[in-house]
Design an enzyme around this catalytic site. Structure first.
Site, PDB file in Angstrom:
ATOM      1  N   LYS A  46       0.885  -1.267   0.113  1.00 11.52           N
ATOM      2  CA  LYS A  46       0.059  -0.111   0.163  1.00 11.52           C
ATOM      3  C   LYS A  46       0.776   1.283   0.004  1.00 11.52           C
ATOM      4  O   LYS A  46       0.501   2.366  -0.393  1.00 11.52           O
ATOM      5  CB  LYS A  46      -1.067   0.067   1.180  1.00 11.52           C
ATOM      6  CG  LYS A  46      -2.025  -1.233   0.967  1.00 11.52           C
ATOM      7  CD  LYS A  46      -3.146  -1.162   1.944  1.00 11.52           C
ATOM      8  CE  LYS A  46      -4.075  -1.981   1.817  1.00 11.52           C
ATOM      9  NZ  LYS A  46      -3.680  -3.545   1.637  1.00 11.52           N
TER      10      LYS A  46
HETATM   11  C1  LIG Z   1      -4.275  -4.636   0.732  1.00  8.00           C
HETATM   12  C2  LIG Z   1      -3.654  -5.803   0.598  1.00  8.00           C
HETATM   13  C3  LIG Z   1      -3.744  -6.771  -0.268  1.00  8.00           C
HETATM   14  C4  LIG Z   1      -5.156  -6.626  -1.254  1.00  8.00           C
HETATM   15  O1  LIG Z   1      -5.010  -5.814  -2.293  1.00  8.00           O
HETATM   16  P1  LIG Z   1      -6.272  -5.177  -2.941  1.00  8.00           P
HETATM   17  O2  LIG Z   1      -6.060  -3.824  -3.674  1.00  8.00           O
HETATM   18  O3  LIG Z   1      -7.340  -4.782  -1.635  1.00  8.00           O
HETATM   19  O4  LIG Z   1      -7.105  -6.196  -3.542  1.00  8.00           O
HETATM   20  C5  LIG Z   1      -2.933  -7.731  -0.516  1.00  8.00           C
HETATM   21  N1  LIG Z   1      -1.829  -8.020   0.228  1.00  8.00           N
HETATM   22  C6  LIG Z   1      -1.456  -7.175   1.142  1.00  8.00           C
HETATM   23  C7  LIG Z   1      -0.427  -7.376   1.949  1.00  8.00           C
HETATM   24  C8  LIG Z   1      -2.302  -5.871   1.275  1.00  8.00           C
HETATM   25  O5  LIG Z   1      -1.917  -5.171   2.356  1.00  8.00           O
END
Ligand SMILES: *Cc1c(COP(=O)(O)O)cnc(C)c1O
Length: 485
Positions: A107
């Site tokens: 993120k």
């Molecule tokens: C948020 C997240 C995801 C999922 O991503 P999306 O965009 O919500 O599908 C997968 N792995 C990790 C470690 C995350 O923080």
């Protein structure tokens, strides 16, 4: 007007779309002509990571001045490599490591960029108010948002997390956050209480116009904001360019991408890359035990009425994947009535079914599969023992699912978190001793595997606790108002 709601003909400029996050009718902002305008994707592949980000973001958000400057501010010196997202090959797969940012989770790529877009948008429309970012978090988003927004001029951020409801590492990451414009507060109750409290505070402030005359406006760092989606498109290009450079493929060859999915933002960015011309083969949507997307992509029926499982990949423990709405809009060829109907069914009945044509459109690019907890654990063990490569549980879900779809095309697995963010699950999977705290487990994981703990996580054990507030859900509104000044 570049952007339009997925649920009506309501439009907005790109700066407005970034500032509003969600459209007034509850829809998501989308460029109705995405994929129809020319994009020099081959030229893009020849640039470095910063250049790619600049070109892609300028195309998706053309109303922003000086995108290069914003990219520099977002990323330069903030990631532990200027490549941003390195591609590492092991055991016949290519791992796109998205976790080299300040919080060791993917993120960071989007949440480093969003604050720059928000402040630039405000400047451009000459809006002098401060932006107050309000976020409820079950762990990862809160810290990534804090890292993105701390000390960014013209912004403030308040993060609420469930008291006792996040991992010790996640809590330590948040309560040690420095910055003059940040507040972090625990809320008694679980994540749903916390999230509901924040939504109620949002609604109360909007309805009663409590920000009026206070020089501040509310916003959220939610993943449905186009300003979070757009930056994620870049690393699909970074991975492809690296495969070309290493001689694995020639420009034009198809590459499959397998994505551990929750809210459907990350994988949708892959589809955007494809719409921009990148030769993306299949996009493989990997889910954990909360496999609502696996069923949807196979049958066209989205049914959220099912048990919710807590897993070792908590960021994918989601039953309503908001960003899927943008794919529906594209699958229905811009028919906003059809999308609005699906979303209405979902909120009223917990499910919806798409038309055969829409499903065919989706299945033309997307595949899906899921992995249970045992499979996740065994995958971490197998990849470590056979390939000597350490992965976190989210990435392991994708590795397990990628195996089901292996063709002759190279597969890039999006690796979304450092294994050190989930030390118990990873150490347990490779047969390590789980005694002690999460920090003890981190150190043991490092000893046993000979890999390094990311610096930001290693420093946490001794970090000072700067935020000690704990409140009840009913107090969230007053707490937020007290942060207006
Ligand atoms: C948020 C997240 C995801 C999922 O991503 P999306 O965009 O919500 O599908 C997968 N792995 C990790 C470690 C995350 O923080």
């Amino acid at each position: 007007m570049k952007y339009q709601s997925t649920r009506s003909l309501h439009t907005a400029s790109d700066t407005e779309a970034v500032l509003q996050g969600i459209a007034p009718d509850g829809g998501l902002y989308i460029d109705p002509s995405i994929g129809a305008w020319p994009f020099d994707w081959k030229g893009c592949l020849e640039k470095d990571s910063f250049g790619m980000a600049e070109q892609i973001l300028s195309a998706l958000l053309p109303g922003f001045d000086d995108m290069r400057g914003l990219v520099e501010k977002a990323y330069r010196g903030k990631f532990d490599t200027d490549e941003l997202t390195p591609l590492v090959s092991a055991g016949g797969l290519h791992y796109l490591e998205l976790y080299h940012g300040p919080t060791s989770a993917f993120k960071d790529v989007a949440l480093s960029m969003l604050p720059q877009l928000v402040t630039a948008a405000k400047k451009q429309i000459k809006d002098p108010t401060k932006t107050l970012i309000l976020t409820a978090t079950s762990g990862d988003t809160g810290k990534a948002a804090l890292e993105g927004f701390h000390d960014v001029e013209g912004t403030k951020i308040v993060v609420f997390y469930p008291d006792g409801g996040v991992s010790p590492v996640q809590r330590a990451q948040m309560v040690s956050q420095k910055g003059a414009n940040v507040s972090v507060c625990a809320v008694r109750g679980n994540f749903d209480d916390c999230q509901r409290g924040v939504k109620e505070a949002f609604a109360a402030i909007r309805e009663q116009k409590l920000t009026e005359g206070r020089g501040v406006e509310l916003s959220s760092a939610n993943s449905i904001n186009i300003g979070r989606l757009a930056p994620q498109v870049t690393y699909y290009f970074i991975a492809y360019a690296k495969l070309v450079k290493e001689g694995c493929i020639s420009v034009g060859d198809a590459v499959d991408y397998c994505v551990p999915t929750g809210n459907f933002g990350d994988i949708l960015a892959g589809y955007y890359a494809k719409l921009l011309g990148l030769p993306v083969g299949k996009l493989i949507c990997a889910s954990n035990s909360n496999n609502v997307l696996t069923d949807f992509l196979k049958t066209g029926v989205y049914d959220a009425r099912r048990p919710f499982y807590r897993t070792t990949s908590p960021s994918m423990d989601i039953l309503v994947s908001s960003n899927l709405e943008r794919l529906l809009y594209l699958a229905y060829n811009g028919d906003t009535k059809a999308v609005a109907e699906c979303m209405k069914d979902l909120s009223e009945n917990g499910s919806y079914k798409v038309s055969d044509d829409a499903l065919a459109y989706i299945q033309n690019s997307f595949k899906a599969g899921c992995a249970g907890e045992d499979e996740v654990s065994r995958t971490i063990e197998k990849v470590w023992k056979e390939d000597h490569y350490l992965i976190d549980p989210h990435t392991a879900v994708a590795v397990k699912v990628a195996a089901e779809y292996k063709t002759d095309a190279p597969v890039v697995v999006l690796s979304t978190a450092s294994p050190y963010k989930f030390p118990a699950a990873v150490l347990g999977a490779i047969g390590g001793d789980l005694s002690g705290t999460e920090f003890d487990q981190m150190r043991r994981l490092s000893e046993v595997t000979g890999t390094a703990i990311p610096k930001n996580l290693a420093a946490l054990d001794s970090a000072e606790e700067l935020h000690k507030d704990i409140i009840n859900r009913e107090e969230i509104l007053d707490y937020v108002i007290s942060r207006f000044e």
